[in-house]
Design a protein around this motif. Sequence first.
Motif, PDB file in Angstrom:
ATOM      1  N   TRP A 350       0.757  -1.136   0.040  1.00 61.08           N
ATOM      2  CA  TRP A 350       0.032  -0.049   0.022  1.00 61.08           C
ATOM      3  C   TRP A 350       0.838   1.155   0.037  1.00 61.08           C
ATOM      4  CZ3 TRP A 350      -1.611  -4.489   2.438  1.00 61.08           C
ATOM      5  CH2 TRP A 350      -2.896  -4.753   2.191  1.00 61.08           C
ATOM      6  N   THR A 354      -1.845   6.375  -3.807  1.00 60.96           N
ATOM      7  CA  THR A 354      -3.136   6.580  -4.657  1.00 60.96           C
ATOM      8  C   THR A 354      -4.395   6.161  -3.438  1.00 60.96           C
ATOM      9  OG1 THR A 354      -2.297   6.365  -6.552  1.00 60.96           O
ATOM     10  CG2 THR A 354      -4.572   6.160  -6.412  1.00 60.96           C
ATOM     11  N   ASP A 355      -5.634   7.029  -3.637  1.00 57.81           N
ATOM     12  CA  ASP A 355      -6.566   6.705  -2.594  1.00 57.81           C
ATOM     13  C   ASP A 355      -7.538   5.661  -3.523  1.00 57.81           C
ATOM     14  OD1 ASP A 355      -8.975   6.410  -1.446  1.00 57.81           O
ATOM     15  OD2 ASP A 355      -9.178   8.283  -0.882  1.00 57.81           O
ATOM     16  N   MET A 356      -7.283   4.388  -3.646  1.00 56.55           N
ATOM     17  CA  MET A 356      -7.700   3.452  -4.747  1.00 56.55           C
ATOM     18  C   MET A 356      -9.310   3.479  -4.213  1.00 56.55           C
ATOM     19  SD  MET A 356      -4.726   0.591  -4.800  1.00 56.55           S
ATOM     20  CE  MET A 356      -4.319   0.789  -3.114  1.00 56.55           C
ATOM     21  N   CYS A 357      -9.576   3.562  -3.203  1.00 54.78           N
ATOM     22  CA  CYS A 357     -11.031   3.367  -2.769  1.00 54.78           C
ATOM     23  C   CYS A 357     -11.993   4.502  -3.514  1.00 54.78           C
ATOM     24  CB  CYS A 357     -11.371   3.547  -1.217  1.00 54.78           C
ATOM     25  SG  CYS A 357     -13.094   3.396  -0.873  1.00 54.78           S
ATOM     26  N   ALA A 358     -11.234   5.627  -3.480  1.00 55.80           N
ATOM     27  CA  ALA A 358     -12.053   6.840  -4.036  1.00 55.80           C
ATOM     28  C   ALA A 358     -11.995   6.768  -5.230  1.00 55.80           C
ATOM     29  CB  ALA A 358     -11.394   7.924  -3.755  1.00 55.80           C
ATOM     30  N   SER A 364     -16.718   9.252  -2.581  1.00 56.29           N
ATOM     31  CA  SER A 364     -16.493   8.698  -1.113  1.00 56.29           C
ATOM     32  C   SER A 364     -15.469   9.532  -0.492  1.00 56.29           C
ATOM     33  CB  SER A 364     -16.077   7.233  -1.083  1.00 56.29           C
ATOM     34  OG  SER A 364     -14.912   7.196  -1.810  1.00 56.29           O
ATOM     35  N   ALA A 366     -12.105  10.350   1.672  1.00 50.97           N
ATOM     36  CA  ALA A 366     -10.918  10.115   1.665  1.00 50.97           C
ATOM     37  C   ALA A 366     -10.620   8.990   2.732  1.00 50.97           C
ATOM     38  CB  ALA A 366      -9.846  11.130   1.648  1.00 50.97           C
ATOM     39  N   THR A 367      -9.891   7.782   2.226  1.00 52.90           N
ATOM     40  CA  THR A 367      -9.790   6.742   3.337  1.00 52.90           C
ATOM     41  C   THR A 367      -8.517   7.099   4.338  1.00 52.90           C
ATOM     42  OG1 THR A 367      -8.413   5.501   1.626  1.00 52.90           O
ATOM     43  CG2 THR A 367     -10.793   4.937   1.902  1.00 52.90           C
ATOM     44  N   ASP A 369      -4.715   7.057   5.828  1.00 53.13           N
ATOM     45  CA  ASP A 369      -3.850   6.581   5.258  1.00 53.13           C
ATOM     46  C   ASP A 369      -3.018   5.727   6.434  1.00 53.13           C
ATOM     47  OD1 ASP A 369      -1.108   6.105   4.443  1.00 53.13           O
ATOM     48  OD2 ASP A 369      -0.707   8.383   4.144  1.00 53.13           O
ATOM     49  N   SER A 370      -3.098   4.494   6.118  1.00 55.97           N
ATOM     50  CA  SER A 370      -2.510   3.438   7.016  1.00 55.97           C
ATOM     51  C   SER A 370      -1.279   2.802   6.399  1.00 55.97           C
ATOM     52  CB  SER A 370      -3.652   2.267   7.508  1.00 55.97           C
ATOM     53  OG  SER A 370      -4.163   1.756   6.388  1.00 55.97           O
ATOM     54  N   ARG A 371      -0.798   3.246   5.336  1.00 59.39           N
ATOM     55  CA  ARG A 371       0.107   2.506   4.591  1.00 59.39           C
ATOM     56  C   ARG A 371       1.385   1.871   5.321  1.00 59.39           C
ATOM     57  NH1 ARG A 371       2.189   6.809   0.449  1.00 59.39           N
ATOM     58  NH2 ARG A 371       1.367   8.141   2.060  1.00 59.39           N
TER      59      ARG A 371
END
Length: 501
Positions: A350, A354-358, A364, A366-367, A369-371
């Motif tokens: 990760w 990139t915010d892949m979920c968005a 949605s 922003a998720t 950031d837990s990379r």
Amino acid sequence: MDNTILLNKNHVVATLQKQAAQFTKDDIIKYVLEENIQMVNFMYPAGDGRLKTLNFVINDLAYLDSILSQGERVDGSSLFSHIEAGNSDLYVIPRFATAFRDPFAEQPTITMLCSFFDKDGNRLANSPDYTLEKACRSFTEVTGLRFEAMGELEYYVIRPSDGMYPASDQRGYHESAPFAKTGDFRSKCMAYIAATGGRVKYGHSEVGNFTLDGVVYEQNEIEFLPVPATSAADQLALAKWVIRNLAYREGLDVTFAPKITTGKAGSGLHVHMRFIDNQGNNVMLDPAGNLSNDARTAIAGMMDSARAITAFGNTNPTSYFRLVPHQEAPTSVCWGDRNRSVLVRVPLGWTAGTDMCAVVNPGSAATPDSRHGRQTVEIRSADGSADVYYLLAALAVACRHGWEMEHPLEVAERTYVDVDIHKAENASRLNALDHLPASCVESADALEKQRDIFESHSVFEPRYINAVIERLRSFDDSSLHERAKQDTQLMERLVEQYFHV
């Protein structure tokens, strides 16, 4: 509400509304009284790697208080081969943080894992759980970091073939029903493991599947979330207990054996590791998102002691039928990024930014950031024959060893590969690498050569190391692969002998 309690599947945690690590004796008594619990079970790991059970009927409140406070006596010589019968009495004392409601008991039952104490009231020096505790403590003393781990538990489910929707041979990875037939069983296992306190990450169908004499062998995997290594060992031991119990009750058979037949994928016990600083941060990546020097130092320790680690992770002759090229298992001492031909793999982490979920969910939020928090490194050599407590202890020692070596980053650089080392065009790179042992006898020799690493800081007791070496050498399996080529029934006999590792 505490997010670690919300949706928690452990009934004791959900009822008491308290994190398991904070359980006290009074909490256990409160749960017993409020939930009309009739039985208490103590469970503890023995020398054969299996959990043993001691049952108590709750006669009255005073008796409950007594067993929770003082534990009970057990015969250590019947649990561990290295304890003499003439001085074998041990105490087992429950660890309240491991309490769960037994999902298999007919009567309402609370179960706890126990630790061993000797006649003088000291922790049993070479017991599985205490050896792991010492390994984690010495890792922290040397590095200033906390050692966390998670396991990938692979196993085969065995059932009669019904001839319908047959799976593609050795193509079962993430297969869905109806081509994968045991997904419902796996899901139930995951739910039961969570009920015992296991932090399950996910489950899926694995690569291995084949039909032999009208019987289907379907490989599955259940993977866990990273937790302190002592908890990771508890979870893996309980998970094997759950899977076997549930299979028995549903008329299925399961095996964690490293190899079932030649030419088919064996089952491993891959272990992911990460290191946490005293602020609770994962230090596996540097600020730029690259693998940190801490991670590379630990990898160097595992590279240097890799051959000896097999003595703890690959403990019977069938283990070494799995560690062969082109069978989803490592054979050489090397590491790399996203490379499944290596011993230690740095998985995709990760780090793309990139915010892949968005991207796939427009609009949605922003998720988070837990990379950095999710990065691990994974060692791929061990299998289900390992005693998970001693295996994780050996890995903690091996990682700590990196900090005690001279020039560990040079070792890490020298053993890094970025190619598939089993391809013919990479033969020169392969030949420059050290290789994992090909037998129990070789593993014993490797451990004998490096035993001081594992005995340092008083982690592994010399008596236990002696017992491991003696047992491995007793298999006398140096020429086993050659003998198996001449005797086609030999592999079958070995599998049957070590089927329930």
